[in-house]
Design a protein around this motif. Structure first.
Motif, PDB file in Angstrom:
ATOM      1  N   MET A   1       1.206  -1.092   0.203  1.00 56.52           N
ATOM      2  CA  MET A   1      -0.357   0.492   0.382  1.00 56.52           C
ATOM      3  C   MET A   1       1.106   1.342   0.299  1.00 56.52           C
ATOM      4  SD  MET A   1      -2.594   0.965   3.280  1.00 56.52           S
ATOM      5  CE  MET A   1      -3.964  -0.407   2.067  1.00 56.52           C
ATOM      6  N   GLY A   2       1.003   2.416  -0.912  1.00 54.06           N
ATOM      7  CA  GLY A   2       1.125   3.714  -0.178  1.00 54.06           C
ATOM      8  C   GLY A   2       1.179   4.592   0.308  1.00 54.06           C
ATOM      9  N   GLU A   3       2.088   4.893   0.876  1.00 57.30           N
ATOM     10  CA  GLU A   3       2.286   5.503   1.685  1.00 57.30           C
ATOM     11  C   GLU A   3       0.752   6.865   1.800  1.00 57.30           C
ATOM     12  OE1 GLU A   3       4.276   7.412   5.734  1.00 57.30           O
ATOM     13  OE2 GLU A   3       4.332   5.845   4.315  1.00 57.30           O
ATOM     14  N   LYS A   5      -2.179   6.515   1.168  1.00 54.29           N
ATOM     15  CA  LYS A   5      -3.150   5.880   0.868  1.00 54.29           C
ATOM     16  C   LYS A   5      -2.556   5.421   3.089  1.00 54.29           C
ATOM     17  CE  LYS A   5      -4.721   3.603  -3.215  1.00 54.29           C
ATOM     18  NZ  LYS A   5      -4.271   2.414  -4.016  1.00 54.29           N
ATOM     19  N   ARG A   6      -2.191   4.778   3.002  1.00 51.60           N
ATOM     20  CA  ARG A   6      -1.780   4.320   4.593  1.00 51.60           C
ATOM     21  C   ARG A   6      -1.996   5.354   5.280  1.00 51.60           C
ATOM     22  NH1 ARG A   6       1.575   5.252   8.469  1.00 51.60           N
ATOM     23  NH2 ARG A   6       3.401   5.778   6.979  1.00 51.60           N
ATOM     24  N   ARG A   7      -1.548   6.934   5.018  1.00 57.56           N
ATOM     25  CA  ARG A   7      -1.452   8.286   5.645  1.00 57.56           C
ATOM     26  C   ARG A   7      -3.577   8.593   5.891  1.00 57.56           C
ATOM     27  NH1 ARG A   7       3.520  10.262   7.750  1.00 57.56           N
ATOM     28  NH2 ARG A   7       1.701  12.440   8.239  1.00 57.56           N
ATOM     29  N   GLU A   9      -6.001   6.607   5.441  1.00 54.93           N
ATOM     30  CA  GLU A   9      -6.609   5.549   6.404  1.00 54.93           C
ATOM     31  C   GLU A   9      -6.578   6.038   7.524  1.00 54.93           C
ATOM     32  OE1 GLU A   9      -5.689   1.504   4.851  1.00 54.93           O
ATOM     33  OE2 GLU A   9      -6.338   1.723   2.678  1.00 54.93           O
ATOM     34  N   GLN A  10      -4.911   6.466   7.977  1.00 51.13           N
ATOM     35  CA  GLN A  10      -5.234   6.254   9.571  1.00 51.13           C
ATOM     36  C   GLN A  10      -5.477   8.019   9.714  1.00 51.13           C
ATOM     37  OE1 GLN A  10      -1.209   5.753  10.335  1.00 51.13           O
ATOM     38  NE2 GLN A  10      -1.280   3.305   9.905  1.00 51.13           N
ATOM     39  N   ARG A  15       2.454  14.124   4.294  1.00 52.57           N
ATOM     40  CA  ARG A  15       3.543  14.189   5.015  1.00 52.57           C
ATOM     41  C   ARG A  15       3.644  15.457   4.089  1.00 52.57           C
ATOM     42  NH1 ARG A  15       7.324   9.461   3.560  1.00 52.57           N
ATOM     43  NH2 ARG A  15       7.241  10.505   0.923  1.00 52.57           N
TER      44      ARG A  15
END
Length: 81
Positions: A1-3, A5-7, A9-10, A15
Protein backbone atom coordinates in the motif's frame (compact mmCIF):
# COMPACT_ATOMS: atom_id res chain seq x y z
CA UNK A 1 0.00 0.00 0.00
CA UNK A 2 1.27 3.46 -0.79
CA UNK A 3 2.37 5.90 1.85
CA UNK A 4 -0.32 8.43 0.90
CA UNK A 5 -3.13 5.84 1.18
CA UNK A 6 -1.85 4.57 4.52
CA UNK A 7 -1.70 8.07 5.95
CA UNK A 8 -5.20 8.86 4.64
CA UNK A 9 -6.63 5.66 6.20
CA UNK A 10 -5.04 6.47 9.54
CA UNK A 11 -6.36 10.03 9.40
CA UNK A 12 -2.91 11.55 9.28
CA UNK A 13 -2.22 14.70 7.27
CA UNK A 14 -0.13 14.41 4.10
CA UNK A 15 3.58 14.28 4.69
CA UNK A 16 5.07 17.76 4.29
CA UNK A 17 7.28 18.15 1.27
CA UNK A 18 10.76 19.50 1.89
CA UNK A 19 11.17 23.02 0.63
CA UNK A 20 13.61 23.22 -2.25
CA UNK A 21 15.59 26.30 -1.44
CA UNK A 22 18.49 27.58 -3.45
CA UNK A 23 21.52 28.53 -1.36
CA UNK A 24 21.65 32.28 -1.04
CA UNK A 25 24.87 33.97 -2.14
CA UNK A 26 25.70 36.35 0.70
CA UNK A 27 28.95 37.69 -0.73
CA UNK A 28 28.97 41.46 -1.31
CA UNK A 29 27.99 42.88 -4.69
CA UNK A 30 30.57 44.13 -7.16
CA UNK A 31 28.65 47.40 -7.42
CA UNK A 32 25.40 48.39 -5.71
CA UNK A 33 23.61 48.80 -9.05
CA UNK A 34 25.06 45.62 -10.63
CA UNK A 35 23.28 42.33 -9.80
CA UNK A 36 26.55 40.36 -9.62
CA UNK A 37 28.31 39.31 -6.44
CA UNK A 38 32.02 38.99 -5.85
CA UNK A 39 31.69 35.19 -5.78
CA UNK A 40 30.04 35.25 -9.21
CA UNK A 41 32.87 37.48 -10.45
CA UNK A 42 35.44 35.00 -9.18
CA UNK A 43 33.60 32.12 -10.85
CA UNK A 44 33.55 34.07 -14.12
CA UNK A 45 37.31 34.61 -13.93
CA UNK A 46 37.91 30.90 -13.21
CA UNK A 47 35.73 29.77 -16.11
CA UNK A 48 37.22 32.21 -18.61
CA UNK A 49 40.76 31.36 -17.52
CA UNK A 50 40.06 27.65 -18.00
CA UNK A 51 38.52 28.41 -21.40
CA UNK A 52 41.57 30.43 -22.41
CA UNK A 53 43.90 27.54 -21.53
CA UNK A 54 41.71 25.13 -23.48
CA UNK A 55 41.87 27.49 -26.46
CA UNK A 56 45.66 27.74 -26.23
CA UNK A 57 45.98 23.95 -26.09
CA UNK A 58 43.65 23.59 -29.10
CA UNK A 59 45.69 26.14 -31.06
CA UNK A 60 48.97 24.31 -30.28
CA UNK A 61 47.41 20.97 -31.28
CA UNK A 62 46.12 22.49 -34.53
CA UNK A 63 49.57 23.96 -35.29
CA UNK A 64 51.30 20.60 -34.66
CA UNK A 65 48.83 18.85 -36.97
CA UNK A 66 49.19 21.43 -39.76
CA UNK A 67 52.98 21.80 -39.49
CA UNK A 68 54.12 18.24 -38.76
CA UNK A 69 51.47 15.51 -38.85
CA UNK A 70 49.71 16.55 -42.07
CA UNK A 71 52.86 16.73 -44.22
CA UNK A 72 54.32 13.57 -42.65
CA UNK A 73 51.11 11.67 -43.44
CA UNK A 74 51.11 13.01 -46.99
CA UNK A 75 47.84 14.88 -46.55
CA UNK A 76 49.37 18.11 -47.96
CA UNK A 77 52.72 19.69 -48.70
CA UNK A 78 54.03 22.81 -47.03
CA UNK A 79 54.51 25.83 -49.28
CA UNK A 80 57.76 26.88 -47.55
CA UNK A 81 59.38 23.50 -47.48
Amino acid sequence: MGEAKRRAEQGLPPRPKPAKTKPVDTSPRLAPWLPLTQRQGEQFVQITTRGAWIGIAALVLFWVIVRFIGPAAGWWALADG
